[in-house]
Design a protein around this motif. Structure first.
Motif, PDB file in Angstrom:
ATOM      1  N   GLY A  54       4.437   8.324  -2.290  1.00 54.49           N
ATOM      2  CA  GLY A  54       3.327   8.668  -3.163  1.00 54.49           C
ATOM      3  C   GLY A  54       1.990   8.402  -2.493  1.00 54.49           C
ATOM      4  N   GLY A  55       0.909   8.733  -3.181  1.00 55.69           N
ATOM      5  CA  GLY A  55      -0.415   8.539  -2.618  1.00 55.69           C
ATOM      6  C   GLY A  55      -0.721   7.076  -2.358  1.00 55.69           C
ATOM      7  N   GLY A  56      -1.399   6.808  -1.249  1.00 54.31           N
ATOM      8  CA  GLY A  56      -1.848   5.463  -0.943  1.00 54.31           C
ATOM      9  C   GLY A  56      -0.756   4.477  -0.608  1.00 54.31           C
ATOM     10  N   VAL A  68      12.453   4.167   5.841  1.00 56.27           N
ATOM     11  CA  VAL A  68      12.610   4.687   4.482  1.00 56.27           C
ATOM     12  C   VAL A  68      13.719   5.727   4.559  1.00 56.27           C
ATOM     13  CG1 VAL A  68      11.511   5.888   2.559  1.00 56.27           C
ATOM     14  CG2 VAL A  68      10.189   4.260   3.939  1.00 56.27           C
ATOM     15  N   GLY A  69      14.858   5.432   3.943  1.00 56.63           N
ATOM     16  CA  GLY A  69      16.042   6.262   4.099  1.00 56.63           C
ATOM     17  C   GLY A  69      15.915   7.627   3.453  1.00 56.63           C
ATOM     18  N   PRO A  70      16.825   8.535   3.793  1.00 55.24           N
ATOM     19  CA  PRO A  70      16.807   9.892   3.231  1.00 55.24           C
ATOM     20  C   PRO A  70      16.817   9.869   1.702  1.00 55.24           C
ATOM     21  CG  PRO A  70      18.382   9.755   5.026  1.00 55.24           C
ATOM     22  CD  PRO A  70      17.933   8.347   4.754  1.00 55.24           C
ATOM     23  N   GLY A  71      15.936  10.671   1.109  1.00 52.30           N
ATOM     24  CA  GLY A  71      15.900  10.796  -0.338  1.00 52.30           C
ATOM     25  C   GLY A  71      15.300   9.623  -1.081  1.00 52.30           C
ATOM     26  N   ALA A  72      14.841   8.598  -0.373  1.00 50.70           N
ATOM     27  CA  ALA A  72      14.241   7.439  -1.036  1.00 50.70           C
ATOM     28  C   ALA A  72      12.843   7.786  -1.545  1.00 50.70           C
ATOM     29  CB  ALA A  72      14.179   6.253  -0.082  1.00 50.70           C
ATOM     30  N   VAL A  73      12.374   7.007  -2.524  1.00 50.80           N
ATOM     31  CA  VAL A  73      11.057   7.225  -3.121  1.00 50.80           C
ATOM     32  C   VAL A  73      10.266   5.920  -3.072  1.00 50.80           C
ATOM     33  CG1 VAL A  73       9.790   7.839  -5.216  1.00 50.80           C
ATOM     34  CG2 VAL A  73      11.937   9.014  -4.665  1.00 50.80           C
ATOM     35  N   VAL A  74       9.055   6.003  -2.515  1.00 49.57           N
ATOM     36  CA  VAL A  74       8.130   4.869  -2.532  1.00 49.57           C
ATOM     37  C   VAL A  74       6.934   5.307  -3.380  1.00 49.57           C
ATOM     38  CG1 VAL A  74       6.786   3.240  -1.174  1.00 49.57           C
ATOM     39  CG2 VAL A  74       8.881   4.220  -0.210  1.00 49.57           C
ATOM     40  N   PRO A  75       6.822   4.798  -4.618  1.00 50.75           N
ATOM     41  CA  PRO A  75       5.790   5.290  -5.532  1.00 50.75           C
ATOM     42  C   PRO A  75       4.369   4.954  -5.065  1.00 50.75           C
ATOM     43  CG  PRO A  75       7.562   4.224  -6.745  1.00 50.75           C
ATOM     44  CD  PRO A  75       7.760   3.890  -5.298  1.00 50.75           C
ATOM     45  N   THR A  76       3.433   5.601  -5.690  1.00 48.52           N
ATOM     46  CA  THR A  76       2.013   5.478  -5.364  1.00 48.52           C
ATOM     47  C   THR A  76       1.574   4.022  -5.253  1.00 48.52           C
ATOM     48  OG1 THR A  76       1.512   7.573  -6.441  1.00 48.52           O
ATOM     49  CG2 THR A  76      -0.310   6.015  -6.202  1.00 48.52           C
ATOM     50  N   GLY A  77       0.907   3.719  -4.154  1.00 49.37           N
ATOM     51  CA  GLY A  77       0.286   2.420  -3.962  1.00 49.37           C
ATOM     52  C   GLY A  77       1.190   1.314  -3.471  1.00 49.37           C
ATOM     53  N   ARG A  78       2.488   1.557  -3.357  1.00 52.47           N
ATOM     54  CA  ARG A  78       3.412   0.511  -2.923  1.00 52.47           C
ATOM     55  C   ARG A  78       3.294   0.258  -1.416  1.00 52.47           C
ATOM     56  NH1 ARG A  78       4.591  -2.522  -7.113  1.00 52.47           N
ATOM     57  NH2 ARG A  78       5.488  -1.358  -8.857  1.00 52.47           N
ATOM     58  N   THR A  79       3.729  -0.944  -1.012  1.00 50.89           N
ATOM     59  CA  THR A  79       3.748  -1.333   0.395  1.00 50.89           C
ATOM     60  C   THR A  79       5.171  -1.665   0.814  1.00 50.89           C
ATOM     61  OG1 THR A  79       1.484  -2.198   0.399  1.00 50.89           O
ATOM     62  CG2 THR A  79       2.986  -3.068   2.066  1.00 50.89           C
ATOM     63  N   VAL A 109      14.389   0.618   3.385  1.00 51.55           N
ATOM     64  CA  VAL A 109      14.652   1.165   2.057  1.00 51.55           C
ATOM     65  C   VAL A 109      15.886   2.044   2.170  1.00 51.55           C
ATOM     66  CG1 VAL A 109      13.761   2.561   0.160  1.00 51.55           C
ATOM     67  CG2 VAL A 109      12.197   1.118   1.490  1.00 51.55           C
ATOM     68  N   ALA A 110      16.914   1.736   1.392  1.00 56.14           N
ATOM     69  CA  ALA A 110      18.187   2.442   1.492  1.00 56.14           C
ATOM     70  C   ALA A 110      18.051   3.894   1.047  1.00 56.14           C
ATOM     71  CB  ALA A 110      19.236   1.732   0.638  1.00 56.14           C
ATOM     72  N   PRO A 111      18.940   4.763   1.533  1.00 58.13           N
ATOM     73  CA  PRO A 111      18.922   6.166   1.109  1.00 58.13           C
ATOM     74  C   PRO A 111      18.991   6.298  -0.411  1.00 58.13           C
ATOM     75  CG  PRO A 111      20.388   5.895   2.980  1.00 58.13           C
ATOM     76  CD  PRO A 111      19.981   4.513   2.556  1.00 58.13           C
ATOM     77  N   GLY A 112      18.108   7.118  -0.958  1.00 52.03           N
ATOM     78  CA  GLY A 112      18.112   7.394  -2.386  1.00 52.03           C
ATOM     79  C   GLY A 112      17.502   6.327  -3.264  1.00 52.03           C
ATOM     80  N   ALA A 113      17.088   5.208  -2.691  1.00 54.82           N
ATOM     81  CA  ALA A 113      16.542   4.116  -3.494  1.00 54.82           C
ATOM     82  C   ALA A 113      15.124   4.434  -3.959  1.00 54.82           C
ATOM     83  CB  ALA A 113      16.540   2.819  -2.689  1.00 54.82           C
ATOM     84  N   VAL A 114      14.726   3.830  -5.082  1.00 53.53           N
ATOM     85  CA  VAL A 114      13.357   3.927  -5.593  1.00 53.53           C
ATOM     86  C   VAL A 114      12.752   2.529  -5.535  1.00 53.53           C
ATOM     87  CG1 VAL A 114      11.887   4.511  -7.547  1.00 53.53           C
ATOM     88  CG2 VAL A 114      13.957   5.850  -7.102  1.00 53.53           C
ATOM     89  N   VAL A 115      11.679   2.380  -4.797  1.00 50.52           N
ATOM     90  CA  VAL A 115      11.054   1.069  -4.605  1.00 50.52           C
ATOM     91  C   VAL A 115      10.201   0.744  -5.828  1.00 50.52           C
ATOM     92  CG1 VAL A 115       9.456  -0.259  -3.179  1.00 50.52           C
ATOM     93  CG2 VAL A 115      11.064   1.334  -2.109  1.00 50.52           C
ATOM     94  N   SER A 116      10.475  -0.390  -6.475  1.00 43.91           N
ATOM     95  CA  SER A 116       9.758  -0.734  -7.705  1.00 43.91           C
ATOM     96  C   SER A 116       8.789  -1.896  -7.524  1.00 43.91           C
ATOM     97  CB  SER A 116      10.755  -1.068  -8.821  1.00 43.91           C
ATOM     98  OG  SER A 116      11.562  -2.173  -8.470  1.00 43.91           O
ATOM     99  N   ARG A 117       8.696  -2.427  -6.308  1.00 38.49           N
ATOM    100  CA  ARG A 117       7.716  -3.481  -6.012  1.00 38.49           C
ATOM    101  C   ARG A 117       7.417  -3.442  -4.522  1.00 38.49           C
ATOM    102  NH1 ARG A 117      10.327  -7.386  -3.209  1.00 38.49           N
ATOM    103  NH2 ARG A 117      12.531  -7.817  -3.661  1.00 38.49           N
ATOM    104  N   ASP A 118       6.367  -4.151  -4.120  1.00 45.65           N
ATOM    105  CA  ASP A 118       6.052  -4.231  -2.698  1.00 45.65           C
ATOM    106  C   ASP A 118       7.147  -4.998  -1.962  1.00 45.65           C
ATOM    107  OD1 ASP A 118       3.719  -2.910  -3.262  1.00 45.65           O
ATOM    108  OD2 ASP A 118       2.436  -4.686  -3.117  1.00 45.65           O
ATOM    109  N   LEU A 119       7.436  -4.569  -0.737  1.00 42.36           N
ATOM    110  CA  LEU A 119       8.468  -5.216   0.076  1.00 42.36           C
ATOM    111  C   LEU A 119       7.827  -5.998   1.211  1.00 42.36           C
ATOM    112  CD1 LEU A 119      11.102  -2.331   0.381  1.00 42.36           C
ATOM    113  CD2 LEU A 119      10.821  -4.032  -1.440  1.00 42.36           C
ATOM    114  N   GLN A 120       8.385  -7.169   1.484  1.00 38.51           N
ATOM    115  CA  GLN A 120       7.896  -8.015   2.560  1.00 38.51           C
ATOM    116  C   GLN A 120       8.478  -7.556   3.903  1.00 38.51           C
ATOM    117  OE1 GLN A 120       5.537 -10.372   1.797  1.00 38.51           O
ATOM    118  NE2 GLN A 120       5.727  -9.398  -0.216  1.00 38.51           N
ATOM    119  N   SER A 121       7.978  -8.142   4.972  1.00 40.30           N
ATOM    120  CA  SER A 121       8.475  -7.825   6.309  1.00 40.30           C
ATOM    121  C   SER A 121       9.977  -8.061   6.393  1.00 40.30           C
ATOM    122  CB  SER A 121       7.774  -8.697   7.357  1.00 40.30           C
ATOM    123  OG  SER A 121       6.390  -8.447   7.367  1.00 40.30           O
TER     124      SER A 121
END
Length: 207
Positions: free
Chosen positions: A150-152, A161-172, A179-191
């Motif tokens: 997503g934006g930003g 970021v695996g195939p088909g995964a989604v990182v929503p707007t503003g996430r880090t 990020v596993a294939p097909g996963a949707v990231v719901s919070r910021d991820l650490q190193s």
């Protein structure tokens, strides 16, 4: 002449993009570190060994390897040998003129890179992936086929970021995170974090 470092599967993807863009096979050379590959061909392009030596000084190169750690190592070694990394994009990719694509990056068929986005050096944005406006992707990262940023969004160096995964707007997604294939990231991820966490209830790296 463009020298493609690595003669595996991703090399075929890069050759396909170059040929689709009008390149001639005679202007391409695959460089691979496996001695048994000497004189072989990848999609009709001759293989030479080793993958990096003094002959690359001043030459255009593109590291055509999918694995982040290996791609980063070869990219830095090629630069140290005096090579000149070049970006490759498939002609069907949509790149905003207001986006910035780093040296040695790859943007695959039907991928979209929006205005204000920054794609770092030696990054792979694979087929059909979407990098929305103002997102930033660190050097040597991998964005899988049909993934959506997503934006930003911020993707750290060497993150995946695996195939088909989604990182929503503003996430880090931090450096080295996966990020596993097909996963949707719901919070910021650490190193070096993996999402979803396979140890958490209901978590699975095969999402």
């Amino acid at each position: 002449m463009i020298h493609l470092i690595g003669g595996g599967g991703h090399c075929k993807v890069v050759i396909d993009a170059l040929l689709a863009g009008g390149a001639d096979r005679g202007g391409l050379r695959v460089r691979d570190g496996r001695p048994e590959m000497q004189g072989a061909e990848v999609l009709g392009v001759t293989v030479d060994c080793p993958e990096i030596d003094e002959r690359l000084s001043g030459q255009a190169v593109h590291v055509a390897v999918g694995a982040n750690a290996v791609r980063a190592r070869l990219f830095l070694a090629a630069e140290a040998a005096g090579a000149r990394p070049v970006a490759v994009r498939h002609p069907s990719a949509s790149l905003s003129p207001l986006a910035r694509i780093g040296d040695g990056a790859f943007v695959g068929a039907l991928a979209v890179v929006g205005p204000g986005a920054v794609v770092g050096r030696n990054v792979i944005v694979n087929h059909g992936a979407v990098v929305e406006h103002d997102s930033r992707i660190g050097d040597h990262a991998f964005i899988g086929a049909n993934a959506a940023l997503g934006g930003g969004v911020t993707i750290g160096e060497r993150a995946t970021v695996g195939p088909g995964a989604v990182v929503p707007t503003g996430r880090t997604v931090g450096p080295g995170a996966v990020v596993a294939p097909g996963a949707v990231v719901s919070r910021d991820l650490q190193s070096d974090e993996t999402w979803p966490d396979a140890k958490a209830p209901g978590g699975s790296c095969n999402a």
